[in-house]
Design an enzyme around this catalytic site. Sequence first.
Site, mmCIF file in Angstrom:
data_model
loop_
_atom_site.group_PDB
_atom_site.id
_atom_site.type_symbol
_atom_site.label_atom_id
_atom_site.label_comp_id
_atom_site.label_asym_id
_atom_site.label_seq_id
_atom_site.Cartn_x
_atom_site.Cartn_y
_atom_site.Cartn_z
ATOM 1 C CG HIS A 16 -0.139 -0.104 2.393
ATOM 2 N ND1 HIS A 16 0.452 -0.950 3.033
ATOM 3 C CD2 HIS A 16 -0.060 1.054 3.525
ATOM 4 C CE1 HIS A 16 0.853 -0.359 4.122
ATOM 5 N NE2 HIS A 16 0.552 0.739 4.546
ATOM 6 C CG HIS B 217 0.053 4.356 4.831
ATOM 7 N ND1 HIS B 217 -0.739 3.739 5.812
ATOM 8 C CD2 HIS B 217 -0.712 5.453 4.361
ATOM 9 C CE1 HIS B 217 -1.889 4.083 5.785
ATOM 10 N NE2 HIS B 217 -1.991 5.322 5.382
ATOM 11 C CG ASP C 145 5.413 2.799 6.922
ATOM 12 O OD1 ASP C 145 4.354 3.447 6.268
ATOM 13 O OD2 ASP C 145 5.236 2.041 8.057
ATOM 14 C CG HIS C 146 4.445 -0.314 4.040
ATOM 15 N ND1 HIS C 146 4.394 -1.274 4.218
ATOM 16 C CD2 HIS C 146 3.954 0.501 4.943
ATOM 17 C CE1 HIS C 146 4.117 -1.590 5.557
ATOM 18 N NE2 HIS C 146 3.768 -0.283 6.058
ATOM 19 C CG HIS D 14 -3.910 -0.379 6.263
ATOM 20 N ND1 HIS D 14 -3.631 -0.299 7.500
ATOM 21 C CD2 HIS D 14 -2.983 0.633 5.765
ATOM 22 C CE1 HIS D 14 -2.607 0.421 8.178
ATOM 23 N NE2 HIS D 14 -2.226 1.011 6.946
ATOM 24 C CG ASP E 254 1.010 -1.453 7.441
ATOM 25 O OD1 ASP E 254 1.663 -2.493 7.716
ATOM 26 O OD2 ASP E 254 1.057 0.013 7.480
ATOM 27 C CG HIS F 198 4.902 -2.592 10.157
ATOM 28 N ND1 HIS F 198 3.958 -2.327 10.899
ATOM 29 C CD2 HIS F 198 5.280 -1.916 9.023
ATOM 30 C CE1 HIS F 198 3.480 -0.808 10.310
ATOM 31 N NE2 HIS F 198 4.181 -0.773 9.065
#
Length: 312
Positions: free
Chosen positions: A63, A65, A67-68, A141, A208, A266
Site C-alpha cells: 500500500h 503509506h 514507510d512502505h 487497512h 498493515d 513492522h
Amino acid sequence: MSSRELVVLGTGSQTPTRRRNHNGYLLRWDGVGLLFDPGEGTQRQMIMAGVAATDVNRILISHFHGDHCLGVPGVIQRMSLDRVPHPVYAHFPASGADYFARLRHASSYHETATVIAQPVVSPGVIAADRSGRLEAHPLDHPVPAFGYRLVEPDGRRMLPERLRRHGISGPRVGELQRDGSLRAGGRTVTLEEVSVPRPGQRFAFVMDTRLCDGVFALADGADLLVIESTFLDQDARLARDFGHLTAGEAGRVARECGVRRLVLTHFSQRYSDPALFGAQAARHFAGEIVVAEDLTRVPVPSRRRAGDLSSK
C-alpha cells in the site's frame, strides 16, 4: 547462502529509529529476487545487506503509506544507474497508480532500466513464472492494501533406487518426467512408481491490516510467513483503530493456518523490548518464531514431507 531466503532490510513502522529502518524485504527464490515494500532508506540497506539492484526481478508494494514505498525512487534510479539487464515488474494496488508514477519519476535521471508497472486490480493470481504462482489478496487497512503469496507448483521427487531397479538413467529420467511413463525392462514404468509427491513451498507477505479473510487466505499453509505485528496485545484497541495486528493475533494466524516459520516485523517505535512480540505470539503458536531485526537473513524451511500439507 540459501537459494531460498528472506533478507530483512527494515523492520520499523511509521518512522525509522536508530535500530530499525523503514520496511524492506527481499525474498531470494532460486535466483529470482522479490523486493517487498521498499521504505525510505532501502537502497542503503540493500548495500549493507549485500543485495545488488540486479538481484531484484519484482517490486511488490502492499500500500502507499510512506514507510512502505518511499524507497521506490532510490531503488528504481539505482536500477538504471547499474543498468539492470532484465525487466523488473512492479505490483501495487491499482488505486495507487498515480503515487507509483510520481515515485518512479520523483527526480530527473537517465532511465535505462525496464520497469513494467502491473497494478493489482482484483484478487487472485497476478503473475506466474518459474518461481511459481504469485497471488494478491486484499487486506483491511485505512487505504487500499494487498498482501502477496508465492506458491510453488507441487511436483515429484525421483527415487534413485527405484530408477536403478527399472534400469532408467540419464536422459530417460527426463523423458519419464515429461511423459509420465515409458517402456523399460519389457514393461511400462509410470512416474508414480519411481517417485513420491513433492509439495510446493509457499511464502506469504502480510503487512498493515486488521484481521480479515485476506490474512488467512495469504497465510494458509505457508512455509514462511512474514507478518506485521505493530502492536503488543495490551494495545489491541489501538491496533484496530489504525488498521494493524498485534503480536498475539499474528501468532493465532500462524497456528490456524498451519504456518511453519513465523517472521514478526513492522514494530511500533513505542516499544523498547522486541522479545515481548515473540513471547506474545508464542502464547498461540508453538512453531518457530523469528522476531525480525534489520539486515538479518531467514531461510525458507526445508520442504515438507509428502502428505504434510494440512493447513490445520
